[in-house]
Design an enzyme around this catalytic site. Structure first.
Site, mmCIF file in Angstrom:
data_model
loop_
_atom_site.group_PDB
_atom_site.id
_atom_site.type_symbol
_atom_site.label_atom_id
_atom_site.label_comp_id
_atom_site.label_asym_id
_atom_site.label_seq_id
_atom_site.Cartn_x
_atom_site.Cartn_y
_atom_site.Cartn_z
ATOM 1 N N GLU A 139 -5.691 -4.945 10.341
ATOM 2 C CA GLU A 139 -4.669 -3.931 10.557
ATOM 3 C C GLU A 139 -4.953 -3.185 11.862
ATOM 4 O O GLU A 139 -5.740 -2.223 11.863
ATOM 5 C CB GLU A 139 -4.668 -2.924 9.410
ATOM 6 C CG GLU A 139 -4.329 -3.514 8.062
ATOM 7 C CD GLU A 139 -3.702 -2.475 7.154
ATOM 8 O OE1 GLU A 139 -2.603 -2.719 6.672
ATOM 9 O OE2 GLU A 139 -4.305 -1.400 6.950
ATOM 10 N N GLU A 196 -7.006 4.772 7.608
ATOM 11 C CA GLU A 196 -6.806 6.207 7.317
ATOM 12 C C GLU A 196 -8.038 6.792 6.626
ATOM 13 O O GLU A 196 -8.382 7.953 6.824
ATOM 14 C CB GLU A 196 -5.519 6.390 6.495
ATOM 15 C CG GLU A 196 -4.286 6.135 7.355
ATOM 16 C CD GLU A 196 -3.059 5.660 6.606
ATOM 17 O OE1 GLU A 196 -3.010 5.769 5.367
ATOM 18 O OE2 GLU A 196 -2.132 5.147 7.275
ATOM 19 N N GLY A 230 2.268 2.116 10.691
ATOM 20 C CA GLY A 230 3.251 3.193 10.560
ATOM 21 C C GLY A 230 3.934 3.580 11.861
ATOM 22 O O GLY A 230 4.619 4.591 11.927
ATOM 23 N N HIS A 246 -9.574 1.243 4.604
ATOM 24 C CA HIS A 246 -8.308 1.431 5.320
ATOM 25 C C HIS A 246 -8.557 2.373 6.506
ATOM 26 O O HIS A 246 -9.362 3.303 6.403
ATOM 27 C CB HIS A 246 -7.249 2.010 4.374
ATOM 28 C CG HIS A 246 -5.875 1.988 4.965
ATOM 29 N ND1 HIS A 246 -5.450 2.919 5.873
ATOM 30 C CD2 HIS A 246 -4.838 1.117 4.795
ATOM 31 C CE1 HIS A 246 -4.201 2.630 6.239
ATOM 32 N NE2 HIS A 246 -3.800 1.533 5.585
ATOM 33 N N ASN A 269 0.877 -1.175 0.000
ATOM 34 C CA ASN A 269 0.000 0.000 0.000
ATOM 35 C C ASN A 269 0.914 1.224 0.000
ATOM 36 O O ASN A 269 1.497 1.561 1.027
ATOM 37 C CB ASN A 269 -0.890 -0.017 1.247
ATOM 38 C CG ASN A 269 -1.650 1.288 1.419
ATOM 39 O OD1 ASN A 269 -1.745 2.080 0.478
ATOM 40 N ND2 ASN A 269 -2.187 1.514 2.609
ATOM 41 N N TRP A 270 1.015 1.844 -1.155
ATOM 42 C CA TRP A 270 1.944 2.978 -1.264
ATOM 43 C C TRP A 270 1.420 4.222 -0.548
ATOM 44 O O TRP A 270 2.143 5.196 -0.406
ATOM 45 C CB TRP A 270 2.169 3.320 -2.745
ATOM 46 C CG TRP A 270 3.004 2.336 -3.495
ATOM 47 C CD1 TRP A 270 3.455 1.111 -3.083
ATOM 48 C CD2 TRP A 270 3.512 2.505 -4.835
ATOM 49 N NE1 TRP A 270 4.195 0.512 -4.069
ATOM 50 C CE2 TRP A 270 4.246 1.347 -5.152
ATOM 51 C CE3 TRP A 270 3.402 3.517 -5.794
ATOM 52 C CZ2 TRP A 270 4.874 1.173 -6.389
ATOM 53 C CZ3 TRP A 270 4.021 3.347 -7.019
ATOM 54 C CH2 TRP A 270 4.753 2.186 -7.318
ATOM 55 N N LYS A 271 0.161 4.201 -0.159
ATOM 56 C CA LYS A 271 -0.474 5.402 0.404
ATOM 57 C C LYS A 271 -0.269 6.575 -0.567
ATOM 58 O O LYS A 271 -0.182 6.353 -1.773
ATOM 59 C CB LYS A 271 0.074 5.712 1.800
ATOM 60 C CG LYS A 271 0.070 4.490 2.711
ATOM 61 C CD LYS A 271 0.262 4.868 4.142
ATOM 62 C CE LYS A 271 0.431 3.607 4.964
ATOM 63 N NZ LYS A 271 0.016 3.767 6.333
ATOM 64 N N GLY A 313 2.744 -1.154 4.286
ATOM 65 C CA GLY A 313 2.818 0.273 3.991
ATOM 66 C C GLY A 313 4.261 0.692 3.744
ATOM 67 O O GLY A 313 4.809 0.537 2.662
ATOM 68 N N GLY A 314 4.895 1.217 4.797
ATOM 69 C CA GLY A 314 6.241 1.787 4.664
ATOM 70 C C GLY A 314 7.237 0.895 3.956
ATOM 71 O O GLY A 314 7.999 1.353 3.088
ATOM 72 N N SER A 352 3.100 -2.339 10.367
ATOM 73 C CA SER A 352 4.551 -2.420 10.583
ATOM 74 C C SER A 352 5.112 -3.809 10.293
ATOM 75 O O SER A 352 6.003 -4.283 11.009
ATOM 76 C CB SER A 352 4.913 -1.955 11.992
ATOM 77 O OG SER A 352 4.530 -0.595 12.174
HETATM 78 C C1 PEP Z 1 -0.765 0.185 5.809
HETATM 79 O O1 PEP Z 1 -0.631 1.286 5.323
HETATM 80 O O2 PEP Z 1 -1.743 -0.481 5.514
HETATM 81 C C2 PEP Z 1 0.269 -0.312 6.724
HETATM 82 C C3 PEP Z 1 0.133 -1.491 7.261
HETATM 83 O O3 PEP Z 1 1.343 0.518 6.940
HETATM 84 P P1 PEP Z 1 2.732 0.123 7.668
HETATM 85 O O4 PEP Z 1 3.195 -1.180 7.071
HETATM 86 O O5 PEP Z 1 3.641 1.261 7.357
HETATM 87 O O6 PEP Z 1 2.444 -0.008 9.129
#
Ligand code: PEP
Length: 249
Positions: free
Chosen positions: A166, A96, A172, A94, A9-11, A232-233, A211
């Protein structure tokens, strides 16, 4: 065994130049991977993904969609537009989106339905906040979020979704649910799916997100009900994303 699936997930990150390097790096490093993989990118970059990834083992998709068909909804993107660019997956719900755009579980369910109707796979995100976990309501929260989607689907369609657990406090933040904590929630979600449709309970992929990194991915994905990751990251660096993909058993 269910196949593992690792989704980036590049956000709201990327540029044409950076994407070209990242996508080429991921494609180049996939040999020997046992997991399926995909990237969910900002909508303006879907055409670039289609060009760079068509014919490769990397699928692509979007991070959100309107629940409405095409029409007078300024700023929105409808599901048929995403299929126009070859999307296979669409993330819906998501945390966010739920937090910053006040998306209700009911709206998330309508989005999931729009994605399915267009022939794509919704990745339905559920997860509790830290306060909800500390109050002991994790299972109640995620069951309610998933239940809204399951209630809107005929049993035969339940097998067509992917679920992502999640925990909001892990996204994050560098804090990860322990494999045991995540497995416990995944098992509950699977039981809830199975209660609606037994075959779907056995087949639906439930991803963990929050994470997930190269150094914890193998242990998380070794859990019986963790069928991959939503990343994500770590999906923004080809080396880290590939290390997670290759960590899948
Ligand atoms: C996400 O954006 O769905 C996510 C899990 O981010 P991260 O891996 O950075 O925690």
């Amino acid at each position: 065994m269910r196949r593992k699936l690792v989704v980036g997930n590049w956000k709201m990150n990327g540029s044409r130049a950076a994407n070209a390097t990242l996508l080429a790096g991921v494609v180049a490093g996939l040999d020997g991977a046992r997991a399926d993989c995909a990237v969910c990118v900002p909508s303006p970059y879907l055409a670039q993904c289609q060009e760079a990834l068509a014919g490769s083992a990397v699928a692509w998709g979007a991070q959100d969609v309107s629940d409405k068909p095409c029409g007078a909804y300024t700023g929105e993107v409808c599901a048929s537009m995403l299929t126009d660019f070859g999307c296979r997956y669409v993330i819906v719900g998501h945390s966010e989106r739920r937090a910053y755009h006040a998306e209700s579980s009911d709206l998330v369910a309508r989005k999931a339905l729009a994605v399915l109707d267009a022939g794509m796979t919704p990745i339905v995100c559920v997860g509790e906040t830290l306060a909800e976990r500390e109050a002991g309501s994790t299972v109640a929260v995620v069951s309610r979020q998933l239940g809204a989607v399951l209630d809107m689907l005929a049993p035969a369609r339940v097998a067509q979704i992917v679920v992502a657990y999640e925990p909001v406090w892990a996204i994050g933040t560098g804090k990860t649910a322990t494999p045991a904590m995540a497995q416990e929630v995944h098992a509950q979600l699977r039981a809830q799916i199975a209660a609606k449709d037994a075959a779907a309970g056995a087949s639906v992929q439930i991803l963990y997100g929050g994470s997930m990194k190269p150094d914890n991915a193998a242990e998380l994905m070794a859990q019986p009900d963790i069928d991959g990751g939503l990343i994500g990251g770590a999906a923004l660096k080809a080396g880290d994303f590939l290390a997670i993909i290759h960590a899948a058993p």
